[in-house]
Design an enzyme around this catalytic site. Structure first.
Site, PDB file in Angstrom:
ATOM      1  N   CYS A 132       0.773  -1.229   0.066  1.00  0.00           N
ATOM      2  CA  CYS A 132       0.004   0.124   0.158  1.00  0.00           C
ATOM      3  C   CYS A 132       0.914   1.234   0.060  1.00  0.00           C
ATOM      4  CB  CYS A 132      -1.064  -0.123   1.150  1.00  0.00           C
ATOM      5  SG  CYS A 132      -2.427   0.999   0.615  1.00  0.00           S
ATOM      6  N   ARG A 188     -12.860   5.898  -1.025  1.00  0.00           N
ATOM      7  CA  ARG A 188     -11.509   5.058  -0.765  1.00  0.00           C
ATOM      8  C   ARG A 188     -11.848   3.844  -1.194  1.00  0.00           C
ATOM      9  NH1 ARG A 188      -7.283   6.706   2.264  1.00  0.00           N
ATOM     10  NH2 ARG A 188      -6.973   4.805   2.758  1.00  0.00           N
ATOM     11  N   HIS A 248      -3.216  -5.726   2.589  1.00  0.00           N
ATOM     12  CA  HIS A 248      -3.029  -5.809   3.952  1.00  0.00           C
ATOM     13  C   HIS A 248      -3.607  -6.985   4.549  1.00  0.00           C
ATOM     14  CE1 HIS A 248      -1.704  -1.425   4.069  1.00  0.00           C
ATOM     15  NE2 HIS A 248      -2.772  -1.171   3.683  1.00  0.00           N
TER      16      HIS A 248
HETATM   17  N1  GLN Z   1      -2.019   6.885   2.252  1.00  0.00           N
HETATM   18  C1  GLN Z   1      -2.282   5.923   1.049  1.00  0.00           C
HETATM   19  C2  GLN Z   1      -3.611   5.960   0.434  1.00  0.00           C
HETATM   20  O1  GLN Z   1      -4.469   6.578   1.181  1.00  0.00           O
HETATM   21  C3  GLN Z   1      -1.882   4.660   1.465  1.00  0.00           C
HETATM   22  C4  GLN Z   1      -2.772   3.830   2.503  1.00  0.00           C
HETATM   23  C5  GLN Z   1      -2.412   2.750   3.272  1.00  0.00           C
HETATM   24  O2  GLN Z   1      -1.161   2.485   3.159  1.00  0.00           O
HETATM   25  N2  GLN Z   1      -3.242   1.687   3.384  1.00  0.00           N
HETATM   26  O3  GLN Z   1      -3.872   5.762  -0.605  1.00  0.00           O
END
Ligand code: GLN
Length: 246
Positions: free
Chosen positions: A94, A131, A198
């Protein structure tokens, strides 16, 4: 034949439990009596490859990414690129994955420089976009064995990643992946792996954990083999999620 796990920014890029990847590699080495050491690599600290290494780069929020993008922009990033071009094993998840590309742009319009291991860029979500969050099932062609395998995990990212001349890690079977549009997930270049998964990723995907260990140790002994482990528990964990997603 000691394996060194270099945990990049362990105290900063740990928001989504990716430390589980460190634990999974360490335990699967210890269960086989392979000497293994974990080295945390923080801000301002150089990486010190041993030729039997796995570098892990976890996920985190935009704020932490901005802090360490600066840290990676000099010799440290160049050292990490050199490790990859020499066949070294790196797994970015990520936020760590995003910074292994050319750049990551935050929703506030700040364009953070990446290390340039992968030919990819990550753009912010548009104001009317959500998101990308949820469980993910990905089909991966493992180049080492040419087998088609699967990995499961959980994604939570605002960024949308677009690949240039870099292969995806796999194709999305369920979930969003790199950008929720082109069906790709993650990236692969030599022994550098990038993914949005993750979970943490490795405990539920033991074949991938073992592939990373093999790729790292075969750099010094290309005949190295891993003795099989009883992965019954890991298989139950994988199947419980994969079956739901299929
Ligand atoms: N900050 C980055 C995003 O929101 C990565 C998030 C994360 O590592 N889960 O895309």
């Amino acid at each position: 034949m000691k394996l060194t796990i270099h945990h990049l920014y362990a105290d900063m890029m740990n928001l989504y439990g990716d430390r589980g990847n460190v634990i999974s590699i360490k335990k699967r080495c210890e269960w086989r009596s392979i000497p293994v050491e974990v080295v945390d690599v923080g801000l301002g600290e150089r990486i010190q490859p041993t030729s039997r290494d796995i570098f892990l780069f976890g996920g985190g929020q935009d704020r932490e990414q901005a802090l360490l993008a600066e840290d990676l922009s000099g010799s440290k990033g160049a050292d990490l690129r050199a490790v990859v071009e020499d066949g070294g094993v790196v797994l970015g998840v990520c936020g760590g994955y995003q910074l292994m590309g050319h750049s990551y742009e935050t929703p506030e319009g700040e364009r953070l420089p990446g290390v340039g291991i992968f030919d990819l860029t990550t753009e912010p979500r548009k104001p009317d976009e959500e998101r990308l969050i949820g469980n993910v099932l990905v089909r991966v062609r493992a180049p080492e064995t040419d087998e088609v395998r699967e990995i499961v995990g959980f994604e939570n990212h605002g960024g949308r990643t677009y690949l240039g001349d870099t292969e995806p890690l796999g194709e999305v079977v369920a979930g969003y992946g790199n950008n929720g549009q082109d069906g790709t997930e993650g990236a692969r270049h030599l022994n550098a792996y990038g993914t949005y998964l993750h979970g943490s990723l490795l405990p539920k995907n033991p074949w991938l954990t073992d592939q990373l260990i093999l790729n790292a140790l075969r750099r010094v002994d290309d005949s190295f083999e891993l003795e099989p482990l009883d992965d019954a528990v890991e298989r139950v964990a994988f199947d419980s999620l994969a079956d739901r997603l299929r």
